[in-house]
Motif scaffolding. Structure first.
Motif, PDB file in Angstrom:
ATOM      1  N   PRO A  44       0.835  -1.209   0.000  1.00  0.00           N
ATOM      2  CA  PRO A  44       0.000   0.000   0.000  1.00  0.00           C
ATOM      3  C   PRO A  44       0.869   1.258   0.000  1.00  0.00           C
ATOM      4  CG  PRO A  44       0.081  -0.955   2.204  1.00  0.00           C
ATOM      5  CD  PRO A  44       0.835  -1.889   1.305  1.00  0.00           C
ATOM      6  N   TRP A  50      -3.163   0.213  -3.304  1.00  0.00           N
ATOM      7  CA  TRP A  50      -2.109  -0.742  -3.622  1.00  0.00           C
ATOM      8  C   TRP A  50      -1.313  -0.290  -4.838  1.00  0.00           C
ATOM      9  CZ3 TRP A  50      -0.756  -4.296  -0.259  1.00  0.00           C
ATOM     10  CH2 TRP A  50      -1.690  -4.726   0.680  1.00  0.00           C
ATOM     11  N   TYR A 105      -4.968  -9.862  -0.729  1.00  0.00           N
ATOM     12  CA  TYR A 105      -3.700  -9.366  -0.205  1.00  0.00           C
ATOM     13  C   TYR A 105      -3.893  -8.869   1.212  1.00  0.00           C
ATOM     14  CZ  TYR A 105       1.060  -8.624  -1.768  1.00  0.00           C
ATOM     15  OH  TYR A 105       2.413  -8.752  -1.984  1.00  0.00           O
TER      16      TYR A 105
END
Length: 249
Positions: A44, A50, A105
C-alpha cells in the motif's frame, strides 16, 4: 562448418536468454510491455491504495496485467470485476490453459517492506475461478467459455458435458428443495392451532393440537434435496479440473 557453429551458438544463446527471462521476476503491462526486476512487491502507498514496487519504480496496479515474483504468478482480474477494481488471482494450474483462483492481499506487513497474500490454500476448482491461454485476457470459468476454448479436445469436452449434466441435476434438486421448504412453511402455519375432537362430559367441545407431521416431513425432504444438490454440484465441479488437466496433457 564455422557458419553452422555460429548458428548453433546463436540459437543456444536465444534459448538460454528465453529461459533466463522466464525465471526472472517481471511485470507484464496492459500495454503489452514487460518489465524485468530483481524485486517485485505489492504494497500500500501513503493513501492506502495498492501499488507495485518494481525495484525502485512504482507502477499503479491498474496498469498491471500479470506479475511474477517469488510468491508465484498473478493476474489482474479488474476487467471481470463489477466496478473494474484491480484485484489479483494466483495461477494454480499452468499449461495450454492456465487456471487462477482469487486471492486477497493482507494489508498487515508480514516482514520489512513485504506484504503477502492471505490464505493461498489450493481450492476446489469451481465457477468462481478464472482461466486464460498464454498471456491473453482472463475469462470466467463457465461451461460456454470452456467449451469454446476446448473444442479441439474431445476428452475435455466429454468431461465438460458431465459437468453440465451434474449442474442441471443439482439445479433441479435445489428447485425441489425450495418448493418443499415453502410447502412445509405453508402447511405448518395453516395447520397451526387447535381442532375439535369430540366433546367432553357435559357436551362441551374437546380440542387438541393439530399435527405438524406433514410439515416436518416436507422439511426433511427439502433438506435432503438441498444436501443432495450440493454434493452432486461439488462432485460435478471436479470435472472442470479434469477437463483442464486433460487439455494440458
Amino acid at each position: 562448418m564455422k557458419k553452422l557453429l555460429i548458428v548453433v551458438m546463436a540459437c543456444y544463446g536465444l534459448n538460454a536468454r528465453s529461459q533466463t527471462n522466464e525465471s526472472k521476476n517481471y511485470v507484464h503491462l496492459y500495454s503489452d510491455s514487460t518489465v524485468y526486476a530483481q524485486k517485485i512487491r505489492l504494497r500500500p502507498d501513503f493513501a492506502g491504495s495498492w501499488i507495485l514496487r518494481v525495484d525502485s519504480r512504482r507502477i499503479p496496479v491498474q496498469q498491471v496485467k500479470f506479475f511474477n515474483n517469488e510468491d508465484g504468478f498473478f493476474a489482474n482480474t479488474k476487467k471481470l470485476n463489477f466496478f473494474g477494481e484491480s484485484s489479483f488471482s494466483e495461477r494454480i494450474i499452468e499449461g495450454k490453459i492456465n487456471l487462477y483462483q482469487q486471492v486477497v492481499y493482507d494489508p498487515i506487513q508480514y516482514d520489512r517492506d513485504y506484504y503477502r497474500f492471505r490464505d493461498r490454500t489450493r481450492q476446489t476448482v469451481d465457477t468462481r475461478m478464472f482461466y486464460n491461454k498464454g498471456l491473453s485476457d482472463l475469462k470466467k470459468v463457465n461451461y460456454p467459455n470452456l467449451v469454446a476454448d476446448m473444442a479441439d479436445n474431445s476428452k475435455s469436452l466429454d468431461m465438460l458435458e458431465a459437468y453440465r449434466r451434474s449442474r442441471s441435476t443439482a439445479v433441479a434438486m435445489y428447485v425441489g428443495a425450495g418448493a418443499a421448504f415453502i410447502a412445509s412453511a405453508v402447511t405448518l402455519f395453516s395447520g397451526s392451532g387447535l381442532k375439535q375432537n369430540g366433546t367432553t362430559f357435559g357436551n362441551m367441545p374437546k380440542y387438541e393440537t393439530k399435527s405438524s407431521t406433514v410439515s416436518f416431513l416436507l422439511l426433511g425432504i427439502g433438506s435432503g434435496l438441498s444436501l443432495g444438490g450440493y454434493l452432486i454440484q461439488s462432485n460435478g465441479s471436479r470435472n472442470i479440473e479434469r477437463a483442464v488437466e486433460a487439455y494440458n496433457n
